[in-house]
Scaffold this motif. Structure first.
Motif, mmCIF file in Angstrom:
data_model
loop_
_atom_site.group_PDB
_atom_site.id
_atom_site.type_symbol
_atom_site.label_atom_id
_atom_site.label_comp_id
_atom_site.label_asym_id
_atom_site.label_seq_id
_atom_site.Cartn_x
_atom_site.Cartn_y
_atom_site.Cartn_z
ATOM 1 N N ILE A 38 0.840 -1.213 0.000
ATOM 2 C CA ILE A 38 0.000 0.000 0.000
ATOM 3 C C ILE A 38 0.866 1.251 0.000
ATOM 4 C CG2 ILE A 38 -1.650 1.336 1.381
ATOM 5 C CD1 ILE A 38 -2.866 -1.394 2.230
ATOM 6 N N VAL A 39 1.870 1.296 0.880
ATOM 7 C CA VAL A 39 2.768 2.456 0.941
ATOM 8 C C VAL A 39 3.500 2.617 -0.386
ATOM 9 C CG1 VAL A 39 4.876 3.325 2.037
ATOM 10 C CG2 VAL A 39 3.022 2.433 3.438
ATOM 11 N N ASP A 40 3.907 1.510 -0.954
ATOM 12 C CA ASP A 40 4.597 1.538 -2.241
ATOM 13 C C ASP A 40 3.709 2.148 -3.325
ATOM 14 O OD1 ASP A 40 6.530 1.098 -4.117
ATOM 15 O OD2 ASP A 40 6.147 -1.035 -4.314
ATOM 16 N N GLY A 44 4.444 5.630 -5.139
ATOM 17 C CA GLY A 44 4.527 5.570 -6.598
ATOM 18 C C GLY A 44 3.609 6.574 -7.270
ATOM 19 N N SER A 45 2.396 6.739 -6.731
ATOM 20 C CA SER A 45 1.484 7.714 -7.329
ATOM 21 C C SER A 45 1.993 9.140 -7.127
ATOM 22 C CB SER A 45 0.077 7.551 -6.752
ATOM 23 O OG SER A 45 0.056 7.903 -5.387
ATOM 24 N N LEU A 46 2.607 9.418 -5.979
ATOM 25 C CA LEU A 46 3.180 10.749 -5.752
ATOM 26 C C LEU A 46 4.366 11.001 -6.681
ATOM 27 C CD1 LEU A 46 3.039 10.895 -1.847
ATOM 28 C CD2 LEU A 46 1.546 12.074 -3.485
ATOM 29 N N LEU A 47 5.205 9.984 -6.856
ATOM 30 C CA LEU A 47 6.343 10.109 -7.772
ATOM 31 C C LEU A 47 5.864 10.286 -9.205
ATOM 32 C CD1 LEU A 47 9.412 10.058 -8.137
ATOM 33 C CD2 LEU A 47 9.266 7.573 -8.296
ATOM 34 N N MET A 48 4.831 9.549 -9.591
ATOM 35 C CA MET A 48 4.285 9.683 -10.943
ATOM 36 C C MET A 48 3.735 11.088 -11.152
ATOM 37 S SD MET A 48 1.280 7.585 -12.930
ATOM 38 C CE MET A 48 -0.048 8.261 -11.997
ATOM 39 N N PHE A 85 2.850 0.693 -13.631
ATOM 40 C CA PHE A 85 3.547 -0.414 -12.978
ATOM 41 C C PHE A 85 3.583 -0.240 -11.465
ATOM 42 C CE2 PHE A 85 5.675 -1.369 -17.147
ATOM 43 C CZ PHE A 85 5.303 -2.706 -17.207
ATOM 44 N N LEU A 86 3.773 0.994 -11.001
ATOM 45 C CA LEU A 86 3.828 1.217 -9.557
ATOM 46 C C LEU A 86 2.469 1.063 -8.899
ATOM 47 C CD1 LEU A 86 6.424 4.077 -9.166
ATOM 48 C CD2 LEU A 86 6.469 1.883 -8.027
ATOM 49 N N LEU A 87 1.417 1.374 -9.598
ATOM 50 C CA LEU A 87 0.082 1.230 -9.018
ATOM 51 C C LEU A 87 -0.397 -0.220 -9.038
ATOM 52 C CD1 LEU A 87 -1.644 4.425 -10.426
ATOM 53 C CD2 LEU A 87 -0.811 4.018 -8.112
ATOM 54 N N VAL A 96 10.126 -2.238 -11.832
ATOM 55 C CA VAL A 96 10.087 -1.748 -13.218
ATOM 56 C C VAL A 96 9.521 -0.326 -13.255
ATOM 57 C CG1 VAL A 96 9.074 -2.113 -15.503
ATOM 58 C CG2 VAL A 96 9.917 -4.059 -14.197
ATOM 59 N N GLY A 97 8.446 -0.085 -12.490
ATOM 60 C CA GLY A 97 7.848 1.243 -12.443
ATOM 61 C C GLY A 97 8.801 2.289 -11.908
#
Length: 158
Positions: A38-40, A44-48, A85-87, A96-97
């Motif tokens: 979940i944290v990942d 990932g969404s914040l980084l995206m 990929f991160l989501l 990969v994401g």
């Protein structure tokens, strides 16, 4: 070839993801594994979001400078794929994401993508290795181009 790619995408990758999640779950426990996923996804969404905005700013800057924003468009595509990929739940897809979202690794991947697809896109040819030039040699400069040109009255364009 497309069948093997789809087989890997829809069968092998999910099995690999489940295996890795089970292994991580056995090592650190089920609740920490779920929390990590979940944290990942949140990180990932914040980084995206941040990388997507940066790519959009570079795209607008290229247009304002009158340049063709080819690099910026490819960066945007890589950011979108990286975010997807991160989501997606799973540790392998997260790796990969992250590689697609982090600017240094995205630059390396962008160079690989451009090198792989630039010849076939520019010449509309499948690949230089399938053409035979004069003397039986192969390569990008060996292709003969044939065609016809037709003059079109610009006033008749829609």
């Amino acid at each position: 070839m497309p069948f093997l790619f789809l087989l890997a995408l829809f069968v092998v990758v999910p099995i690999l993801e489940i295996y890795v999640i089970i292994q991580v779950g056995q090592a650190i426990g089920a609740v920490p594994t779920i929390a990590l996923l979940i944290v990942d996804s949140i990180l990932g969404s914040l980084l995206m979001k941040s990388q997507g905005r940066a790519a959009w700013r570079r795209f607008q800057l290229a247009l304002a400078e009158g340049r063709v924003p080819g690099r910026e468009v490819l960066d945007g595509v890589l950011v979108i794929f990286g975010g997807a990929f991160l989501l997606t739940p799973g540790f392998c897809s997260d790796i990969v994401g992250a590689l697609l979202l982090l600017p240094p690794t995205r630059a390396v991947i962008r160079r690989i993508v451009v090198r792989r697809f630039s010849f076939s896109v520019l010449t509309d040819a499948p690949s230089p290795r399938f053409r035979r030039g004069p003397g039986g040699s192969t390569g990008p400069g060996d292709a003969d181009v044939e065609g016809t040109a037709t003059e079109i009255d610009p006033r008749r364009l829609p």
